[in-house]
Design an enzyme around this catalytic site. Structure first.
Site, PDB file in Angstrom:
ATOM      1  N   GLY A  95       2.028   3.038  -2.196  1.00 30.15           N
ATOM      2  CA  GLY A  95       3.086   3.092  -3.204  1.00 30.15           C
ATOM      3  C   GLY A  95       4.318   2.251  -2.886  1.00 30.15           C
ATOM      4  N   ASP A 115      -7.286   7.284   2.231  1.00 28.47           N
ATOM      5  CA  ASP A 115      -6.409   8.389   2.670  1.00 28.47           C
ATOM      6  C   ASP A 115      -6.757   9.706   1.970  1.00 28.47           C
ATOM      7  OD1 ASP A 115      -5.307   7.446   0.296  1.00 28.47           O
ATOM      8  OD2 ASP A 115      -3.362   6.917   1.166  1.00 28.47           O
ATOM      9  N   THR A 116      -7.053   9.647   0.667  1.00 28.86           N
ATOM     10  CA  THR A 116      -7.398  10.897  -0.037  1.00 28.86           C
ATOM     11  C   THR A 116      -8.719  11.490   0.486  1.00 28.86           C
ATOM     12  OG1 THR A 116      -8.608   9.733  -1.780  1.00 28.86           O
ATOM     13  CG2 THR A 116      -6.264  10.101  -2.166  1.00 28.86           C
ATOM     14  N   ARG A 175       3.913   9.452   6.609  1.00 33.64           N
ATOM     15  CA  ARG A 175       2.901  10.500   6.734  1.00 33.64           C
ATOM     16  C   ARG A 175       2.634  10.716   8.219  1.00 33.64           C
ATOM     17  NH1 ARG A 175      -1.985   8.105   4.027  1.00 33.64           N
ATOM     18  NH2 ARG A 175      -0.697   7.944   2.197  1.00 33.64           N
ATOM     19  N   GLU A 228     -11.038   4.033  -6.775  1.00 32.50           N
ATOM     20  CA  GLU A 228     -10.111   4.911  -7.493  1.00 32.50           C
ATOM     21  C   GLU A 228     -10.223   4.728  -9.008  1.00 32.50           C
ATOM     22  OE1 GLU A 228      -6.005   4.979  -6.024  1.00 32.50           O
ATOM     23  OE2 GLU A 228      -6.752   3.953  -4.257  1.00 32.50           O
ATOM     24  N   GLU A 262      -8.263   0.907  -8.471  1.00 31.40           N
ATOM     25  CA  GLU A 262      -8.325  -0.007  -7.322  1.00 31.40           C
ATOM     26  C   GLU A 262      -9.445   0.401  -6.378  1.00 31.40           C
ATOM     27  OE1 GLU A 262      -5.099  -0.249  -4.605  1.00 31.40           O
ATOM     28  OE2 GLU A 262      -4.950   1.889  -4.334  1.00 31.40           O
ATOM     29  N   SER A 299       0.846  -1.191   0.000  1.00 35.29           N
ATOM     30  CA  SER A 299       0.000   0.000   0.000  1.00 35.29           C
ATOM     31  C   SER A 299       0.876   1.234   0.000  1.00 35.29           C
ATOM     32  CB  SER A 299      -0.921   0.000   1.222  1.00 35.29           C
ATOM     33  OG  SER A 299      -0.135   0.043   2.387  1.00 35.29           O
TER      34      SER A 299
HETATM   35  N1  LIG Z   1      -1.197   1.990 -14.527  1.00 34.44           N
HETATM   36  C1  LIG Z   1      -0.914   3.195 -14.017  1.00 34.44           C
HETATM   37  N2  LIG Z   1      -0.733   4.238 -14.841  1.00 34.44           N
HETATM   38  C2  LIG Z   1      -0.452   5.475 -14.341  1.00 34.44           C
HETATM   39  N3  LIG Z   1      -0.337   5.749 -13.034  1.00 34.44           N
HETATM   40  C3  LIG Z   1      -0.512   4.750 -12.157  1.00 34.44           C
HETATM   41  C4  LIG Z   1      -0.798   3.410 -12.596  1.00 34.44           C
HETATM   42  N4  LIG Z   1      -0.933   2.637 -11.508  1.00 34.44           N
HETATM   43  C5  LIG Z   1      -0.726   3.441 -10.431  1.00 34.44           C
HETATM   44  N5  LIG Z   1      -0.473   4.703 -10.820  1.00 34.44           N
HETATM   45  C6  LIG Z   1      -0.227   5.843  -9.917  1.00 34.44           C
HETATM   46  O1  LIG Z   1       0.209   5.368  -8.659  1.00 34.44           O
HETATM   47  C7  LIG Z   1      -0.763   5.672  -7.633  1.00 34.44           C
HETATM   48  C8  LIG Z   1      -0.826   4.551  -6.608  1.00 34.44           C
HETATM   49  O2  LIG Z   1      -1.223   3.344  -7.226  1.00 34.44           O
HETATM   50  P1  LIG Z   1      -2.295   2.398  -6.563  1.00 34.44           P
HETATM   51  O3  LIG Z   1      -2.517   1.253  -7.486  1.00 34.44           O
HETATM   52  O4  LIG Z   1      -3.474   3.192  -6.181  1.00 34.44           O
HETATM   53  O5  LIG Z   1      -1.495   1.871  -5.305  1.00 34.44           O
HETATM   54  P2  LIG Z   1      -1.748   2.032  -3.721  1.00 34.44           P
HETATM   55  O6  LIG Z   1      -2.507   0.807  -3.345  1.00 34.44           O
HETATM   56  O7  LIG Z   1      -0.390   2.045  -3.144  1.00 34.44           O
HETATM   57  O8  LIG Z   1      -2.536   3.281  -3.512  1.00 34.44           O
HETATM   58  C9  LIG Z   1      -2.062   5.890  -8.398  1.00 34.44           C
HETATM   59  O9  LIG Z   1      -2.961   6.677  -7.646  1.00 34.44           O
HETATM   60  C10 LIG Z   1      -1.547   6.584  -9.660  1.00 34.44           C
HETATM   61  O10 LIG Z   1      -1.221   7.935  -9.422  1.00 34.44           O
HETATM   62 MG   LIG Z   2      -4.359   3.814  -4.397  1.00 35.48          MG
END
Ligand SMILES: Nc1ncnc2c1ncn2[C@@H]1O[C@H](COP(=O)(O)OP(=O)(O)O)[C@@H](O)[C@H]1O
Ligand SMILES: [Mg+2]
Length: 379
Positions: free
Chosen positions: A150, A276-277, A355, A256, A269, A148
């Site tokens: 990132g 968090d947002t 954070r 999302e 996802e 999670s």
């Molecule tokens: N396929 C993708 N193309 C472009 N940006 C992406 C992609 N996957 C993730 N991101 C960027 O990374 C962020 C975090 O990815 P996410 O899958 O939501 O992981 P987490 O579970 O850590 O939040 C996304 O909100 C987006 O900004």
């Molecule tokens: Mg996310």
């Protein structure tokens, strides 16, 4: 008084605990480390690894909660499936928690339901990752299936970068599945979280869309309402509704989406809990995402949700190499703007880019300005 077993005690759990306490619940906050944010405001706490099957079952049997409320993905969800079968209420449902524990299960589910997603595949070795990325044929995002904020996530556009991404993913993953999702990089115009509320009756309601900006795959700031066209809102609502009805149960979900130039709404996802947002809702809405989750999980009627004022949130982060104890400085300066508010999470120690708080303000500009005045200092 209803007894809540909260699995995960970070900042989202802390705010949820406050909302639950305000409406008369008893909260037992759990996490792997002592004095986690939610433990500071809960009635009781348990410190243990929630991926440990025996330990998790033991804690459930010890407390016999009315509701089991997960706040993180890294939980042994098979225990929750058993608990639900034995009559416990798992929020929003054991199915939702189980499918979202790993990115692959929920993504497969979205595809099955006909939602638009980025092209994606899975890989369990470096070679497989290179093979799958070549099939996708564009720049790709690589993420561990369990992680999670990132962690372990990177982008790659060449074989060398893919090799580095594989290593980075293995270092950032949680759990024990050496598996990544590799997906087409989407050059989106903007991204949103649609907070989607599912009531026990099956009724689905939405909060106004939240726009957000991410760095290193981690949320930096968000704002509500996001300026989306009606077409975008309709597409996102339809997709989110399909997902939450399929997952079932009751609670709030953070769904999302990426929005591209053609106003296509691409599912990214889903988290079956506050997002968090969505911390911005503490400033913008008459009932925050935490108040809503608290009421809906208890089966209370959903109050009318309104935006009182538009607003933005901006994270307060530790430095890249941070560790150990800390103080937060500059808050008084930040509050010179009379419209700014803030929350400090009370995390007991620092980690890289951890954070530690959030600034809340009427505009993004004000939120950024105030956040820039606040410093996290190691001591
Ligand atoms: N396929 C993708 N193309 C472009 N940006 C992406 C992609 N996957 C993730 N991101 C960027 O990374 C962020 C975090 O990815 P996410 O899958 O939501 O992981 P987490 O579970 O850590 O939040 C996304 O909100 C987006 O900004
Ligand atoms: Mg996310």
């Amino acid at each position: 008084m209803k007894k809540i077993l909260l699995l995960g005690s970070g900042e989202l759990g802390k705010e949820l605990t406050i909302s639950l306490k305000r409406i008369g619940c008893v909260v037992i906050a759990c996490d792997a480390y002592k004095n986690a944010p939610a433990m500071q405001v809960s009635d009781k706490n348990e410190v243990f690894n929630m991926l440990d099957k025996e330990k998790l079952s033991e804690v459930i049997n010890k407390h016999k909660p009315d509701y089991i409320v997960p706040e993180v993905e890294a939980i042994e969800t098979n225990v929750l499936i058993d608990a639900e079968q034995n009559g416990y209420n798992v929020i929003p449902s054991a199915k939702a928690v189980n499918l979202t524990m790993n990115r692959d299960r929920i993504r497969d589910r979205a595809k099955h339901l006909g939602l638009k997603t980025a092209n994606f595949a899975y890989a369990e070795s470096e070679e497989e990752l290179i093979l799958e990325a070549n099939k996708i044929g564009t720049k790709v995002a690589v993420k561990p299936v369990m992680s999670s904020s990132g962690k372990g996530q990177s982008y790659a556009n060449s074989e060398d970068e893919l090799k580095a991404s594989w290593k980075f993913a293995l270092n950032g993953m949680r759990g024990n599945r050496k598996r990544v999702i590799v997906e087409e990089f989407i050059d989106f115009e903007y991204e949103i979280t649609l907070l989607t509320i599912l009531e026990k009756s099956g009724k689905v309601t939405f909060c106004d869309p939240i726009g957000h900006f991410q760095k290193r795959g981690d949320y930096q700031y968000s704002w509500q309402p996001a300026e989306c066209s009606q077409v975008v809102v309709k597409r996102a609502q339809e997709a989110a509704k399909k997902m939450v009805i399929d997952l079932g149960g009751s609670g709030i979900f953070g769904v999302e989406f990426f929005i591209d130039k053609k106003e296509e709404v691409i599912f990214s996802e889903l988290s079956p809990r506050p997002h968090d947002t969505g911390m911005v809702t503490m400033f913008t809405q008459n009932f925050s995402q935490f108040d809503i989750h608290a009421r809906v999980l208890l089966g209370m009627p959903l109050p009318e949700i309104k935006i009182n004022q538009s607003g933005a949130s901006h994270v307060i982060l530790a430095e890249e190499n941070a560790s150990g104890n800390y103080i937060i400085d500059g808050v008084e300066d930040a509050l010179e703007d009379k419209n700014v508010d803030y929350r400090i999470f009370g995390k007991p120690f620092l980690k890289s880019y951890r954070r530690v708080g959030v600034v809340l303000a009427p505009t993004l500009e004000k939120a950024k300005k105030a956040a820039n005045k606040i410093f996290v200092k190691e001591i």
